[in-house]
Write a protein that holds these residues in place. Structure first.
Motif, short mmCIF file in Angstrom:
data_model
loop_
_atom_site.label_atom_id
_atom_site.label_comp_id
_atom_site.label_asym_id
_atom_site.label_seq_id
_atom_site.Cartn_x
_atom_site.Cartn_y
_atom_site.Cartn_z
N LYS A 1 0.85 -1.19 0.00
CA LYS A 1 0.00 0.00 0.00
C LYS A 1 0.89 1.24 0.00
N TRP A 2 0.69 2.12 -0.98
CA TRP A 2 1.50 3.32 -1.15
C TRP A 2 0.62 4.56 -1.07
N ARG A 3 1.13 5.58 -0.41
CA ARG A 3 0.40 6.85 -0.28
C ARG A 3 1.06 7.91 -1.15
N LEU A 4 0.26 8.58 -1.99
CA LEU A 4 0.78 9.64 -2.86
C LEU A 4 1.10 10.87 -2.02
N ILE A 5 2.34 11.37 -2.14
CA ILE A 5 2.73 12.56 -1.38
C ILE A 5 3.12 13.73 -2.27
N TYR A 6 3.43 13.50 -3.56
CA TYR A 6 3.81 14.62 -4.42
C TYR A 6 3.75 14.19 -5.88
N CYS A 7 3.49 15.17 -6.73
CA CYS A 7 3.51 14.97 -8.18
C CYS A 7 4.21 16.17 -8.80
N THR A 8 5.11 15.94 -9.74
CA THR A 8 5.83 17.04 -10.39
C THR A 8 5.00 17.72 -11.47
N GLY A 9 3.79 17.22 -11.74
CA GLY A 9 2.92 17.84 -12.73
C GLY A 9 2.15 19.00 -12.14
N LYS A 10 0.96 19.23 -12.70
CA LYS A 10 0.17 20.40 -12.28
C LYS A 10 -0.41 20.20 -10.89
N HIS A 11 -0.67 21.34 -10.22
CA HIS A 11 -1.30 21.35 -8.90
C HIS A 11 -2.46 22.33 -8.94
N GLY B 1 4.52 9.10 -15.53
CA GLY B 1 3.36 9.06 -16.40
C GLY B 1 3.74 9.29 -17.84
N VAL B 2 2.75 9.18 -18.71
CA VAL B 2 2.99 9.32 -20.13
C VAL B 2 3.42 10.74 -20.50
N ASN B 3 3.04 11.73 -19.71
CA ASN B 3 3.44 13.11 -19.97
C ASN B 3 4.77 13.48 -19.32
N GLY B 4 5.46 12.51 -18.70
CA GLY B 4 6.78 12.75 -18.11
C GLY B 4 6.77 13.15 -16.66
N SER B 5 5.61 13.42 -16.08
CA SER B 5 5.56 13.81 -14.67
C SER B 5 5.86 12.62 -13.78
N ALA B 6 6.45 12.91 -12.63
CA ALA B 6 6.82 11.88 -11.66
C ALA B 6 5.87 11.93 -10.47
N LEU B 7 5.40 10.79 -10.03
CA LEU B 7 4.55 10.68 -8.84
C LEU B 7 5.34 9.96 -7.76
N LEU B 8 5.46 10.61 -6.61
CA LEU B 8 6.23 10.08 -5.48
C LEU B 8 5.28 9.50 -4.44
N PHE B 9 5.53 8.26 -4.05
CA PHE B 9 4.71 7.56 -3.06
C PHE B 9 5.59 7.15 -1.89
N THR B 10 4.97 7.04 -0.71
CA THR B 10 5.62 6.46 0.46
C THR B 10 4.79 5.28 0.93
N ARG B 11 5.48 4.25 1.40
CA ARG B 11 4.75 3.04 1.83
C ARG B 11 3.91 3.37 3.06
N SER B 12 2.69 2.90 3.06
CA SER B 12 1.73 3.24 4.11
C SER B 12 1.28 1.98 4.82
N PHE B 13 0.93 2.15 6.10
CA PHE B 13 0.43 1.04 6.91
C PHE B 13 -0.80 1.51 7.66
#
Length: 674
Positions: free
Chosen positions: A467-477, A656-668
């Motif tokens: 299980k991974w939790r999304l913490i950041y994306c280099t794409g749009k906000h 992703g296909v548009n080159g953006s990076a999604l950073l996840f941290t393992r969640s419990f």
């Protein structure tokens, strides 16, 4: 004069107090902060102790009669204990109090005394008499003397880091059995646990250890004072280094302590060193039996060292995070590890348990977060799930967390990776995503991808499920502040659940789970409450080996001014500098890097909303549209994930296909809080 003995029950949190008194009341040196239990009953909110009483005169006369009636020990016992002094009970003056920090087991009686024999080199010295009342307890006492024989050739180290054993008292009893009392040194009234439980423990310990500029140089520092976080970090470094030196001294002689706890560790007020307690429960690395092979002895040595290091890890955790002194919180902490969870994810787990408004003021979290999260790294190495992966005493002493700013430590590649990941997580927690922060995050993520330790598909198949939790994306906000959305949706936790369908193939099941709250009405409530909802997206992926190409001729920028070519140019300049030249295994910026290629199948979307939103189709449509607006498109359409560029036990980066990076941290999930 009243006589008092104290014995502790096997549980750490409880103590059994045994009083021998006449008409005088018996006292402790200082009140104990620990919860005292015996046969306890509660009546009108008052606590009563069940005590066993006898006359002090009878107790003393009984001990003297044993001394007068003693007989010679057997020849084997004399030979076994000949390297220490055999005392008589008449050599001591029994004191009328016992320090609470000297607690032992239920089959031990403890007395404090002073040596009154003028011919003894210990004359007028305060000692502890530890009477062992059972056969097992007597074996522990004799083992403490036996260990002394092994350590005697390095007596200076033994005296500095272990509680000194002066000798023993042995005499026959009326039942025909010999009583055995161990005579060992007295090193203050408190154990390390009792020190840490004091409300003013930090200044008290600083004064006890006399932390001046000369003493703090032992941990690579040359300053005293400063903020509370700096002072506590300096003190923990001093205590941990002393503890590790003492444990390494035992390990270098083929001995494992096996009972390292805060209750068994004392601080000497004379030489200001950590004493690792009575060595009565130590075990040898190598068995003397003829049936044990060299391989068995090697495995035994690794397991016993690993056990001691795990105990040191628990002690470090309690010293830094004082909330773990609470038995309930420590039970959750220990349960997390016993379930086989990776200790590198302890920070993500403990942030949900430890209150941010705790009395310690999050000082422990700040200490572990310093120096690129070096404290969390050392803690994870001490508590590693596999015994072979746990750090040794010598390597721990060289770890950056235990080395002050004056000591130049060359970090390993693993620590560099850990530092990069910890820094990225800390920046994302600030939630200030301006241009400098976004550029820095993109820069660090690129560095992490270049240092990916697990590039082969088999490594991804092992580490990716979970299980991974999304913490950041280099794409749009896109948020809610500067616009008027059709539905006010507040995004909660966004998780990506990855499971492996079968070990026979490389198929993986991805599930995007998005929690959100719909705030009804034009005015936002201060608590931001509303109707809860959940959006779930499922898809099946096939994982194969691939490569990510870097096209150097492309100079165009992205939609938001964070083009990949600009980031790569800045990375190339960074890598050519002296700071990163030794850390990065590339002489120049690579044209491609190995990645885990993801090929997706069909996707399935489902959403659940609470009442009354389930009755309004237009509102549900607006909610879905708003969720898609605020989230990275890859989390709604999983088919847009094309590759994985970084994975370890705690962090994951997907592109992703548009080159953006999604950073996840393992969640419990904290099951106890459900």
């Amino acid at each position: 004069m009243a006589l008092c003995g104290i014995g502790w029950s096997p549980r750490v949190e409880s103590v059994e107090v045994v009083y021998f008194s006449g008409n005088l009341s018996t006292r402790l040196i200082r009140p104990s902060p620990m919860r005292l239990t015996g046969n306890v009953s509660y009546l009108n909110q008052r606590q009563y102790w069940s005590v066993r009483c006898s006359s002090a005169r009878k107790a003393v006369s009984s001990m003297e009669s044993e001394e007068n009636a003693r007989s010679a020990l057997s020849g084997s016992m004399e030979e076994e204990l000949e390297h220490v002094t055999r005392f008589k009970i008449s050599d001591f003056k029994i004191l009328d109090c016992v320090s609470i920090g000297l607690g032992g087991r239920a089959d031990e009686l403890i007395f404090e005394a002073t040596v009154k024999d003028t011919e003894s080199p210990l004359y007028d010295t305060r000692v502890v008499l530890r009477r062992h009342t059972s056969a097992q307890a007597q074996r522990r006492g004799k083992r403490a003397i036996e260990v002394l024989k092994k350590l005697v050739h390095r007596r200076l180290m033994y005296h500095s880091y272990s509680m000194q054993v002066h000798g023993y008292i042995s005499s026959p009893t009326s039942s025909g059995r010999c009583s055995f009392t161990l005579v060992h040194g007295y090193h203050g009234s408190f154990s390390l646990r009792h020190w840490l439980q004091q409300s003013d423990w930090l200044p008290t310990l600083e004064a006890t250890l006399v932390l001046d500029e000369e003493s703090v140089r032992r941990v690579g520092d040359d300053t005293v004072g400063g903020p509370a976080v700096t002072r506590q970090l300096r003190l923990i470094r001093l205590l941990m280094r002393d503890l590790l030196i003492g444990v390494n001294y035992l390990h270098s002689h083929g001995i494992a302590h096996t009972e390292l706890r805060l209750e068994n560790v004392h601080i000497s007020l004379v030489d200001r060193h950590i004493k690792v307690g009575i060595l009565g429960n130590t075990a040898d690395f190598y068995e003397k039996g003829h049936n044990s092979s060299a391989l068995d002895n090697l495995d035994r040595r690794v397991m016993m060292i690993a056990f001691d290091m795990r105990c040191v890890g628990f002690m470090m955790a309690k010293m830094v995070l004082r909330e773990l002194m609470d038995p309930l919180i420590f039970t959750k902490f220990k349960s997390f590890l016993t379930k086989g969870k990776d200790p590198s994810c302890l920070r993500e787990f403990l942030l949900k348990i430890l209150s941010r408004n705790s009395p310690s003021g999050n000082t422990g979290l700040q200490i572990l977060d310093r120096n690129w999260g070096a404290g969390w790294n050392l803690l994870s190495l001490l508590l590693a799930t596999k015994p072979s992966k746990r750090i040794s005493c010598l390597d721990a002493l060289r770890h950056p967390f235990l080395c002050g700013p004056r000591w130049r430590v060359v970090p390993s590649m693993d620590i560099i990776r850990w530092g990069l990941g910890s820094t990225v997580v800390r920046i994302t927690e600030e939630y200030i995503y301006g241009q400098p922060q976004r550029s820095r995050l993109a820069h660090f993520i690129e560095l992490m991808e270049m240092l990916n330790p697990h590039s082969k598909p088999k490594n991804w198949l092992e580490l990716l499920p979970g299980k991974w939790r999304l913490i950041y994306c280099t794409g749009k906000h896109v948020g809610l502040t500067l616009r008027q959305p059709p539905a006010r949706v507040l995004i909660g936790d966004v998780h990506l659940n990855v499971s492996r369908a079968s070990k026979l193939n490389t198929n993986l099941s991805f599930t995007s789970n998005i929690g959100f709250t719909v705030m009804i009405g034009r005015i936002w409530s201060h608590a931001k409450t509303g109707t809860n909802g959940n959006l779930q997206v499922d898809s099946l992926f096939r994982l194969t080996a691939g490569r990510r190409l870097y096209l150097k001729e492309e100079k165009t920028t992205g939609r938001f001014g964070l083009g990949s070519s600009n980031i790569q140019d800045s990375l190339a300049k960074k890598l050519s500098g002296r700071k990163w030249r030794k850390a990065i295994p590339f002489k120049e910026f690579p044209s491609s890097l190995p990645v885990a290629k993801l090929a997706s199948g069909d996707i399935e979307v489902s959403m659940s909303l609470g009442d009354p939103l389930t009755q309004d189709i237009d509102t549900a449509r607006n909610v879905v549209q708003e969720v898609r607006t605020q989230l990275p498109p890859e989390m709604f359409d999983l088919s847009k994930f094309v590759c994985g560029t970084y994975v370890d036990s705690r962090l994951l980066v997907l592109r992703g296909v548009n080159g953006s990076a999604l950073l996840f941290t393992r969640s419990f999930v904290d099951e106890s809080s459900r």
